[in-house]
Write a protein that holds these residues in place. Structure first.
Motif, short mmCIF file in Angstrom:
data_model
loop_
_atom_site.label_atom_id
_atom_site.label_comp_id
_atom_site.label_asym_id
_atom_site.label_seq_id
_atom_site.Cartn_x
_atom_site.Cartn_y
_atom_site.Cartn_z
N LEU A 278 -2.47 -8.59 22.85
CA LEU A 278 -3.48 -7.75 23.49
C LEU A 278 -4.72 -7.62 22.61
CD1 LEU A 278 -1.14 -4.99 24.92
CD2 LEU A 278 -2.57 -6.51 26.29
N ALA A 279 -4.49 -7.43 21.31
CA ALA A 279 -5.62 -7.28 20.38
C ALA A 279 -6.46 -8.56 20.36
CB ALA A 279 -5.11 -6.96 18.98
N LYS A 280 -5.80 -9.70 20.43
CA LYS A 280 -6.52 -10.98 20.44
C LYS A 280 -7.34 -11.14 21.72
CE LYS A 280 -5.83 -15.96 19.81
NZ LYS A 280 -4.83 -17.04 19.60
N ARG A 281 -6.74 -10.80 22.85
CA ARG A 281 -7.44 -10.97 24.13
C ARG A 281 -8.65 -10.05 24.24
NH1 ARG A 281 -3.82 -12.55 29.34
NH2 ARG A 281 -5.90 -13.24 29.98
N PHE A 282 -8.55 -8.87 23.66
CA PHE A 282 -9.64 -7.90 23.75
C PHE A 282 -10.52 -7.83 22.49
CE2 PHE A 282 -6.94 -6.07 27.15
CZ PHE A 282 -7.90 -5.99 28.15
N ASP A 283 -10.37 -8.81 21.58
CA ASP A 283 -11.16 -8.84 20.34
C ASP A 283 -11.07 -7.53 19.57
OD1 ASP A 283 -12.06 -11.46 20.71
OD2 ASP A 283 -13.76 -10.82 21.93
N MET A 284 -9.86 -7.01 19.41
CA MET A 284 -9.67 -5.72 18.73
C MET A 284 -8.85 -5.85 17.45
SD MET A 284 -11.16 -3.09 20.26
CE MET A 284 -10.16 -1.62 19.94
N SER A 285 -8.51 -7.05 17.05
CA SER A 285 -7.62 -7.24 15.90
C SER A 285 -8.16 -6.59 14.64
CB SER A 285 -7.39 -8.74 15.66
OG SER A 285 -6.80 -9.35 16.78
N ASP A 286 -9.46 -6.69 14.40
CA ASP A 286 -10.05 -6.17 13.17
C ASP A 286 -10.29 -4.66 13.22
OD1 ASP A 286 -10.08 -8.73 12.13
OD2 ASP A 286 -12.15 -9.13 12.76
N ALA A 287 -10.12 -4.04 14.38
CA ALA A 287 -10.43 -2.61 14.53
C ALA A 287 -9.19 -1.72 14.59
CB ALA A 287 -11.26 -2.40 15.80
N LEU A 288 -7.99 -2.32 14.59
CA LEU A 288 -6.78 -1.52 14.78
C LEU A 288 -6.52 -0.56 13.62
CD1 LEU A 288 -4.25 -4.06 16.35
CD2 LEU A 288 -5.75 -2.42 17.49
N GLY A 289 -7.08 -0.83 12.45
CA GLY A 289 -6.88 0.06 11.30
C GLY A 289 -7.86 1.21 11.25
N ASP A 290 -8.82 1.26 12.19
CA ASP A 290 -9.82 2.32 12.23
C ASP A 290 -9.39 3.42 13.21
OD1 ASP A 290 -11.35 0.72 10.54
OD2 ASP A 290 -12.38 -0.24 12.22
N THR A 291 -9.91 4.63 13.01
CA THR A 291 -9.59 5.73 13.92
C THR A 291 -10.31 5.54 15.25
OG1 THR A 291 -11.41 7.10 13.08
CG2 THR A 291 -9.25 7.37 12.04
N ILE A 292 -9.69 6.02 16.30
CA ILE A 292 -10.25 5.86 17.64
C ILE A 292 -11.58 6.60 17.76
CG2 ILE A 292 -9.86 6.33 20.11
CD1 ILE A 292 -6.87 5.83 19.58
N GLN A 293 -11.74 7.71 17.02
CA GLN A 293 -13.00 8.45 17.11
C GLN A 293 -14.18 7.67 16.53
OE1 GLN A 293 -12.50 12.17 15.08
NE2 GLN A 293 -12.15 11.24 13.07
#
Length: 241
Positions: free
Chosen positions: A117-132
């Motif tokens: 899912l992270a790969k499909r949505f280009d979110m792999s590099d952001a998973l370690g950051d807070t959602i806020q």
């Protein structure tokens, strides 16, 4: 499959937000739920997902009654609300793991799904950051990923494309198509009528709590003896209500 029978909801005992609604959303199709602001779309979705209770009527999801068999009914679907501003203090990965825990997704399987899912949505590099710290579009993507991590049979999406960049919007529409083509259910509301016209197998138009039309776009054109766009027919259908 989602079924609504005689579903009614009033506010303050007088204003009927949803009035005797009957609806069938079968497996194997993308079903668009359309209507102007205040038409009853979000109220209907909140009743389907068990957030609020109807005053009357029955709602079942894959045969499970949302009122009497609540936990089993809720296991059937993933729900993306119309606002992604939830769990802001969690990191992206913490939120996805939290959602996987709720639905008891095995460790190895959740790891694979999160990576996909992270790969499909280009979110792999952001998973370690807070959602806020995320932009609105990134928050929307992490919410979508969270509800898909347990691979639910039924997707219920309230304005899911709002705030998404063109690539992510294309990815989500592609995934919706894949999900429906695999024999599962996609039920979503949208204000973007061009998207609904191109993407949906069938649509229902609701206004003032009542279904004005339910069927395919060609059926709507045939019904109104018009070759106009969905947008034109929608505006014509709702202007006198």
């Amino acid at each position: 499959m989602i079924q609504l029978r005689g579903v009614t909801k009033s506010y303050n005992g007088t204003i009927k937000a949803v009035d005797q609604l009957n609806l069938d959303v079968p497996k194997g199709e993308i079903f668009g739920f359309l209507g102007p602001n205040g038409a009853g779309k979000t109220t209907t979705i909140k009743m389907v997902t068990g957030i609020i209770r109807p005053d009357a009527g029955e709602i079942t999801i894959n045969g499970k009654n949302i009122a009497t068999d609540t936990l089993e009914a809720k296991r059937q679907f993933g729900y993306v609300p119309d606002s992604p501003d939830l769990f802001l203090r969690l990191k992206g990965l913490e939120y996805l793991r939290f959602m996987a825990d709720i639905y008891e997704v095995p460790q190895q399987l959740r790891k694979e799904r999160i990576q996909q899912l992270a790969k499909r949505f280009d979110m792999s590099d952001a998973l370690g950051d807070t959602i806020q710290s995320y932009s609105h579009g990134m928050r929307q993507k992490i919410m979508i990923m969270g509800v898909l991590v347990h691979h639910p049979e039924v997707w219920i999406l309230d304005e899911p494309l709002t705030g998404l960049d063109p690539k992510s919007s294309f990815t989500l529409k592609e995934m919706m198509r894949e999900h429906a083509d695999s024999g599962r259910t996609v039920f979503f509301s949208t204000h973007v009528l061009e998207v609904a016209e191109k993407l949906c197998d069938r649509v229902a138009i609701i206004n003032k709590g009542k279904i004005l039309f339910c069927g395919t776009f060609p059926e709507m054109q045939q019904h109104f003896q018009s070759n106009h766009s969905l947008e034109s027919l929608f505006l014509e259908l709702t202007k006198h209500e």
